[in-house]
Design a protein around this motif. Structure first.
Motif, PDB file in Angstrom:
ATOM      1  N   GLN A  93       0.850  -1.198   0.000  1.00 34.10           N
ATOM      2  CA  GLN A  93       0.000   0.000   0.000  1.00 34.10           C
ATOM      3  C   GLN A  93       0.884   1.244   0.000  1.00 34.10           C
ATOM      4  OE1 GLN A  93      -2.480   0.495   3.452  1.00 34.10           O
ATOM      5  NE2 GLN A  93      -3.367   2.402   2.744  1.00 34.10           N
ATOM      6  N   SER A  94       0.497   2.226  -0.805  1.00 36.77           N
ATOM      7  CA  SER A  94       1.173   3.520  -0.811  1.00 36.77           C
ATOM      8  C   SER A  94       0.135   4.575  -1.183  1.00 36.77           C
ATOM      9  CB  SER A  94       2.345   3.533  -1.802  1.00 36.77           C
ATOM     10  OG  SER A  94       3.034   4.777  -1.761  1.00 36.77           O
ATOM     11  N   ASN A  95      -0.329   5.313  -0.186  1.00 38.03           N
ATOM     12  CA  ASN A  95      -1.410   6.284  -0.370  1.00 38.03           C
ATOM     13  C   ASN A  95      -0.864   7.694  -0.141  1.00 38.03           C
ATOM     14  OD1 ASN A  95      -3.856   7.582  -0.625  1.00 38.03           O
ATOM     15  ND2 ASN A  95      -4.645   6.912   1.349  1.00 38.03           N
ATOM     16  N   LEU A  96      -0.294   8.276  -1.178  1.00 35.92           N
ATOM     17  CA  LEU A  96       0.297   9.612  -1.101  1.00 35.92           C
ATOM     18  C   LEU A  96      -0.756  10.643  -1.494  1.00 35.92           C
ATOM     19  CD1 LEU A  96       3.855  10.583  -2.257  1.00 35.92           C
ATOM     20  CD2 LEU A  96       1.946  12.099  -2.734  1.00 35.92           C
ATOM     21  N   ARG A  97      -0.904  11.677  -0.669  1.00 39.32           N
ATOM     22  CA  ARG A  97      -1.922  12.693  -0.950  1.00 39.32           C
ATOM     23  C   ARG A  97      -1.466  14.047  -0.396  1.00 39.32           C
ATOM     24  NH1 ARG A  97      -3.386   9.277   2.931  1.00 39.32           N
ATOM     25  NH2 ARG A  97      -3.947  10.066   4.995  1.00 39.32           N
ATOM     26  N   SER A  98      -2.059  15.090  -0.968  1.00 43.82           N
ATOM     27  CA  SER A  98      -1.798  16.456  -0.516  1.00 43.82           C
ATOM     28  C   SER A  98      -3.080  17.020   0.082  1.00 43.82           C
ATOM     29  CB  SER A  98      -1.329  17.331  -1.677  1.00 43.82           C
ATOM     30  OG  SER A  98      -0.072  16.896  -2.167  1.00 43.82           O
ATOM     31  N   ASN A  99      -3.014  17.398   1.338  1.00 44.83           N
ATOM     32  CA  ASN A  99      -4.170  17.981   2.023  1.00 44.83           C
ATOM     33  C   ASN A  99      -4.145  19.498   1.845  1.00 44.83           C
ATOM     34  OD1 ASN A  99      -4.954  15.427   3.037  1.00 44.83           O
ATOM     35  ND2 ASN A  99      -3.457  15.607   4.677  1.00 44.83           N
ATOM     36  N   VAL A 100      -5.115  20.025   1.089  1.00 40.78           N
ATOM     37  CA  VAL A 100      -5.180  21.462   0.815  1.00 40.78           C
ATOM     38  C   VAL A 100      -5.769  22.165   2.042  1.00 40.78           C
ATOM     39  CG1 VAL A 100      -6.139  23.249  -0.664  1.00 40.78           C
ATOM     40  CG2 VAL A 100      -5.443  21.055  -1.648  1.00 40.78           C
ATOM     41  N   LEU A 101      -4.989  23.075   2.626  1.00 41.76           N
ATOM     42  CA  LEU A 101      -5.421  23.803   3.813  1.00 41.76           C
ATOM     43  C   LEU A 101      -6.128  25.110   3.455  1.00 41.76           C
ATOM     44  CD1 LEU A 101      -2.238  23.234   6.011  1.00 41.76           C
ATOM     45  CD2 LEU A 101      -4.324  21.865   5.905  1.00 41.76           C
ATOM     46  N   SER A 102      -5.731  25.731   2.354  1.00 41.42           N
ATOM     47  CA  SER A 102      -6.402  26.949   1.892  1.00 41.42           C
ATOM     48  C   SER A 102      -6.219  27.078   0.391  1.00 41.42           C
ATOM     49  CB  SER A 102      -5.851  28.192   2.604  1.00 41.42           C
ATOM     50  OG  SER A 102      -4.500  28.424   2.246  1.00 41.42           O
ATOM     51  N   GLU A 103      -7.180  27.762  -0.238  1.00 39.06           N
ATOM     52  CA  GLU A 103      -7.144  27.933  -1.689  1.00 39.06           C
ATOM     53  C   GLU A 103      -7.761  29.289  -2.030  1.00 39.06           C
ATOM     54  OE1 GLU A 103      -9.184  25.800  -5.568  1.00 39.06           O
ATOM     55  OE2 GLU A 103      -8.489  24.545  -3.903  1.00 39.06           O
ATOM     56  N   ASP A 104      -6.954  30.184  -2.617  1.00 38.16           N
ATOM     57  CA  ASP A 104      -7.412  31.530  -2.957  1.00 38.16           C
ATOM     58  C   ASP A 104      -7.004  31.870  -4.385  1.00 38.16           C
ATOM     59  OD1 ASP A 104      -8.424  32.459  -0.257  1.00 38.16           O
ATOM     60  OD2 ASP A 104      -6.351  31.963   0.253  1.00 38.16           O
ATOM     61  N   SER A 105      -7.857  32.682  -5.040  1.00 37.60           N
ATOM     62  CA  SER A 105      -7.598  33.118  -6.406  1.00 37.60           C
ATOM     63  C   SER A 105      -7.415  34.629  -6.426  1.00 37.60           C
ATOM     64  CB  SER A 105      -8.752  32.698  -7.329  1.00 37.60           C
ATOM     65  OG  SER A 105      -8.493  33.104  -8.659  1.00 37.60           O
ATOM     66  N   TYR A 106      -6.345  35.078  -7.074  1.00 38.99           N
ATOM     67  CA  TYR A 106      -6.026  36.509  -7.159  1.00 38.99           C
ATOM     68  C   TYR A 106      -5.937  36.922  -8.629  1.00 38.99           C
ATOM     69  CZ  TYR A 106      -4.634  35.620  -2.328  1.00 38.99           C
ATOM     70  OH  TYR A 106      -4.618  35.239  -1.006  1.00 38.99           O
ATOM     71  N   ASN A 107      -6.738  37.952  -9.012  1.00 45.86           N
ATOM     72  CA  ASN A 107      -6.731  38.431 -10.387  1.00 45.86           C
ATOM     73  C   ASN A 107      -5.473  39.256 -10.642  1.00 45.86           C
ATOM     74  OD1 ASN A 107      -9.258  37.258 -10.793  1.00 45.86           O
ATOM     75  ND2 ASN A 107     -10.329  39.092 -10.100  1.00 45.86           N
ATOM     76  N   THR A 108      -4.770  38.926 -11.706  1.00 46.85           N
ATOM     77  CA  THR A 108      -3.546  39.639 -12.068  1.00 46.85           C
ATOM     78  C   THR A 108      -3.719  40.504 -13.309  1.00 46.85           C
ATOM     79  OG1 THR A 108      -2.794  37.692 -13.316  1.00 46.85           O
ATOM     80  CG2 THR A 108      -2.087  37.876 -11.017  1.00 46.85           C
ATOM     81  N   SER A 109      -4.767  40.259 -14.103  1.00 48.83           N
ATOM     82  CA  SER A 109      -5.075  41.090 -15.274  1.00 48.83           C
ATOM     83  C   SER A 109      -6.532  40.851 -15.636  1.00 48.83           C
ATOM     84  CB  SER A 109      -4.152  40.741 -16.447  1.00 48.83           C
ATOM     85  OG  SER A 109      -4.432  39.442 -16.928  1.00 48.83           O
ATOM     86  N   ASP A 110      -6.976  41.458 -16.765  1.00 47.04           N
ATOM     87  CA  ASP A 110      -8.360  41.289 -17.175  1.00 47.04           C
ATOM     88  C   ASP A 110      -8.670  39.858 -17.601  1.00 47.04           C
ATOM     89  OD1 ASP A 110      -8.819  43.927 -16.670  1.00 47.04           O
ATOM     90  OD2 ASP A 110      -8.542  44.589 -18.751  1.00 47.04           O
ATOM     91  N   THR A 111      -7.641  39.114 -18.008  1.00 47.80           N
ATOM     92  CA  THR A 111      -7.859  37.760 -18.519  1.00 47.80           C
ATOM     93  C   THR A 111      -7.170  36.681 -17.682  1.00 47.80           C
ATOM     94  OG1 THR A 111      -5.954  38.002 -19.996  1.00 47.80           O
ATOM     95  CG2 THR A 111      -8.138  38.596 -20.875  1.00 47.80           C
ATOM     96  N   GLU A 112      -6.235  37.054 -16.831  1.00 45.18           N
ATOM     97  CA  GLU A 112      -5.453  36.062 -16.098  1.00 45.18           C
ATOM     98  C   GLU A 112      -5.615  36.229 -14.588  1.00 45.18           C
ATOM     99  OE1 GLU A 112      -1.460  36.455 -17.368  1.00 45.18           O
ATOM    100  OE2 GLU A 112      -1.806  35.621 -19.374  1.00 45.18           O
ATOM    101  N   ALA A 113      -5.377  35.126 -13.875  1.00 47.55           N
ATOM    102  CA  ALA A 113      -5.438  35.124 -12.410  1.00 47.55           C
ATOM    103  C   ALA A 113      -4.447  34.085 -11.890  1.00 47.55           C
ATOM    104  CB  ALA A 113      -6.849  34.825 -11.920  1.00 47.55           C
TER     105      ALA A 113
END
Length: 307
Positions: A93-113
């Protein structure tokens, strides 16, 4: 006297350094020629004797449970799995995982973030390794740690259980011989089937014990103490939502078309209820006609009453 003491101390230090270097060279040579012997020596020095002990006329099922923190979970996982294979074992058995503690989105331009995730990586593993190499594997795992939370090593004495299993096998065999001497009937068939089932279960139990004697089970839990940050370029969905959220011309056109369809549905609805409309018309017609007749007769009735 003092000078002589200093010289003797210096000489002793020099001899000790030479001896250490020689010992290091011998260790390197020994590592190239007899690596397994060196691993056994290291294991006996740095790992509990439970993992490597051998007692005459005793048999042990050995297991281990390791909980520790490492610098990089992925690298440690690959390294441990490779080491297990080199020692003749395998990973169950090998159960590797990443536990996401926080997730935020920041706008950097009119089309990208930029999507920023803070996460912590961990892995739960279970490996089987030849019992004679258990100490070597635990030594290797120990070298990967930043901090050891816990380590449990068990050696279960199954000597008496094995001897009891041998006695049970002899009993089952003797029972089978006794059953074979009986006269063939329904009871003999049932007894033979029950005895064969018991024999199969005993063989399965013996195979299970033999497997656990040959291979030790090691449960490993590793995690990273520090948080990791992932920066992922994504689309600026807020700006796109605002762009297409409302269009006056499109909405006005749809409203006009939906109003036209509404009128059509009303007309079709009136057509569907034409029998009720006709009945209502005639009912209203006769009602008005009856009311008019009553009004014409009312003056005549009033004159008759006056006479």
């Amino acid at each position: 006297m003092k000078t002589t003491y200093i010289k003797l101390s210096f000489a002793a230090t020099l001899l000790l350094g030479i001896y250490s270097c020689k010992k290091g060279e011998a260790t390197v040579i020994n590592n190239d020629s007899t690596a397994s012997a060196e691993y056994a020596e290291i294991a006996s020095d740095s790992i509990s004797s439970v993992a490597t002990m051998k007692v005459k006329d005793k048999q042990f099922i050995k297991t281990a449970d390791v909980n520790m923190e490492v610098k990089d979970v992925y690298d440690a996982t690959i390294s441990i799995e490779k080491s297990v294979q080199e020692l003749g074992g395998f990973v169950t058995q090998s159960n590797l995982r990443s536990n996401v503690l926080s997730e935020d989105s920041y706008n950097t331009s009119d089309t990208e973030a930029m999507l920023v995730k803070k996460y912590q990586t961990e892995n739960t593993m279970q490996v089987r390794v030849p019992t004679e190499n258990l100490g070597t594997l635990l030594t290797f795992i120990n070298d990967k740690k930043l901090f050891l939370n816990s380590r449990v090593i068990n050696a279960e004495d199954v000597t008496s259980s094995i001897k009891y299993a041998e006695l049970e096998s002899k009993r089952i065999k003797k029972t089978g011989e006794n059953i074979s001497q009986l006269k063939t009937n329904k009871d003999k068939v049932n007894m033979s089937n029950d005895n064969m089932s018991e024999e199969n279960q005993q063989q399965l139990a013996n195979m299970d014990v033999t497997d656990h004697l040959k291979y030790s089970t090691v449960d490993i839990y590793i995690k990273e103490p520090q948080l990791r940050v992932a920066e992922i370029a994504v689309t600026n969905t807020t700006n796109i939502d605002n762009k297409y959220q409302f269009s006056f011309l499109y909405s006005a056109k749809n409203a006009f078309i939906e109003g036209f369809y509404l009128i059509q549905r009303l007309i079709v609805g009136l057509i569907m209820i034409w029998p009720f409309l006709i009945i209502s018309f005639f009912t209203f017609y006769f009602y008005r006609k009856n009311q008019s007749k009553k009004k014409r007769n009312l003056p005549f009735l009033e004159k008759s009453s006056a006479s």
